[in-house]
Design an enzyme around this catalytic site. Structure first.
Site, PDB file in Angstrom:
ATOM      1  N   HIS A 124      23.846  42.789 -13.887  1.00  0.00           N
ATOM      2  CA  HIS A 124      24.903  41.996 -13.253  1.00  0.00           C
ATOM      3  C   HIS A 124      25.148  42.506 -11.842  1.00  0.00           C
ATOM      4  O   HIS A 124      24.787  43.629 -11.481  1.00  0.00           O
ATOM      5  CB  HIS A 124      26.192  41.998 -14.097  1.00  0.00           C
ATOM      6  CG  HIS A 124      27.071  43.180 -13.875  1.00  0.00           C
ATOM      7  ND1 HIS A 124      28.008  43.234 -12.870  1.00  0.00           N
ATOM      8  CD2 HIS A 124      27.176  44.351 -14.529  1.00  0.00           C
ATOM      9  CE1 HIS A 124      28.645  44.391 -12.917  1.00  0.00           C
ATOM     10  NE2 HIS A 124      28.154  45.090 -13.914  1.00  0.00           N
ATOM     11  N   CYS A 125      25.708  41.630 -11.034  1.00  0.00           N
ATOM     12  CA  CYS A 125      26.088  41.967  -9.662  1.00  0.00           C
ATOM     13  C   CYS A 125      27.469  41.354  -9.432  1.00  0.00           C
ATOM     14  O   CYS A 125      28.241  41.207 -10.382  1.00  0.00           O
ATOM     15  CB  CYS A 125      25.059  41.441  -8.666  1.00  0.00           C
ATOM     16  SG  CYS A 125      24.858  39.648  -8.697  1.00  0.00           S
ATOM     17  N   ARG A 126      27.778  40.963  -8.218  1.00  0.00           N
ATOM     18  CA  ARG A 126      29.096  40.384  -7.966  1.00  0.00           C
ATOM     19  C   ARG A 126      29.199  38.945  -8.456  1.00  0.00           C
ATOM     20  O   ARG A 126      30.143  38.576  -9.126  1.00  0.00           O
ATOM     21  CB  ARG A 126      29.434  40.457  -6.477  1.00  0.00           C
ATOM     22  CG  ARG A 126      30.901  40.150  -6.205  1.00  0.00           C
ATOM     23  CD  ARG A 126      31.273  40.333  -4.745  1.00  0.00           C
ATOM     24  NE  ARG A 126      31.551  39.019  -4.197  1.00  0.00           N
ATOM     25  CZ  ARG A 126      30.962  38.498  -3.136  1.00  0.00           C
ATOM     26  NH1 ARG A 126      30.077  39.183  -2.461  1.00  0.00           N
ATOM     27  NH2 ARG A 126      31.274  37.308  -2.724  1.00  0.00           N
ATOM     28  N   GLY A 128      26.047  36.961  -9.419  1.00  0.00           N
ATOM     29  CA  GLY A 128      24.866  36.500 -10.139  1.00  0.00           C
ATOM     30  C   GLY A 128      23.602  36.328  -9.323  1.00  0.00           C
ATOM     31  O   GLY A 128      22.539  36.097  -9.880  1.00  0.00           O
ATOM     32  N   PHE A 153      30.171  40.072 -11.895  1.00  0.00           N
ATOM     33  CA  PHE A 153      31.405  40.833 -12.050  1.00  0.00           C
ATOM     34  C   PHE A 153      32.616  39.980 -11.701  1.00  0.00           C
ATOM     35  O   PHE A 153      33.674  40.096 -12.335  1.00  0.00           O
ATOM     36  CB  PHE A 153      31.364  42.091 -11.168  1.00  0.00           C
ATOM     37  CG  PHE A 153      32.629  42.895 -11.233  1.00  0.00           C
ATOM     38  CD1 PHE A 153      32.856  43.757 -12.285  1.00  0.00           C
ATOM     39  CD2 PHE A 153      33.603  42.771 -10.252  1.00  0.00           C
ATOM     40  CE1 PHE A 153      34.029  44.488 -12.377  1.00  0.00           C
ATOM     41  CE2 PHE A 153      34.778  43.496 -10.330  1.00  0.00           C
ATOM     42  CZ  PHE A 153      34.994  44.355 -11.392  1.00  0.00           C
TER      43      PHE A 153
END
Length: 173
Positions: A124-126, A128, A153
């Site tokens: 995951h990142c901020r 997607g 996130f």
């Protein structure tokens, strides 16, 4: 939802994200994601079991049956917090990390290196976008059962902000 190879398939979930290039193909072989550009937005069409939503990730975390990798920069974790039990491997390090020996991986990231057969790897990142890039890298390296939190996130934090803010762990400097 239908199941193939013990993985859940979503029916052509469409995400819209800003992107600046033409059509791109993410992921390899039959496990692919196509992005086609239309003006200033890109639509991502999922044809395979790569998306994890907030509820599914919460279930995996509560069962302690997920290897969750946050591909944001460490400074972002300090600013916004993190999903509990996630391990930070910045996107720029993902390829190198997944090429490490298990001992090197353990020493650097303080967790077990996933095996190529593991179906519980989630990136995951901020929002997607970077997690799709990490997912593409992992798939190219043979981790073909890995997936990503498609809302990132931001989606996780937004989902839990009113009902259970403890689902976002703050990081102290």
């Amino acid at each position: 939802m239908q199941s193939t190879n013990n993985l859940s398939l979503s029916y052509h979930r469409v995400l819209t994200r800003s992107w600046s290039k033409e059509t791109h193909r993410f992921l390899s072989n039959d496990r692919c994601l196509w992005a086609g550009q239309s003006h200033s937005t890109t639509r991502f069409y999922s044809k395979c079991a790569i998306d994890v939503d907030v509820e599914e990730l919460d279930c995996l975390l509560s069962e302690e049956s997920v290897q969750l990798f946050d591909v944001r920069e460490p400074s972002e974790l300090l600013e916004t917090g993190k999903i509990p039990r996630s391990v930070n491997i910045p996107l720029a390090e993902v390829e190198e990390a997944f090429r490490m020996t298990p001992d090197e991986f353990l020493e650097k990231y303080k967790c077990r290196k996933p095996s190529k057969e593991d179906s519980n790897i989630v990136f995951h990142c901020r929002k997607g976008v970077r997690s799709l890039k990490a997912l593409n890298t992992a798939h190219q390296l043979g981790y073909t059962k890995s997936r990503h939190l498609y809302l990132g996130f931001a989606g996780w934090a937004d989902h839990w902000k009113d009902t259970n803010p403890t689902k976002v762990e703050t990081i102290s400097k």
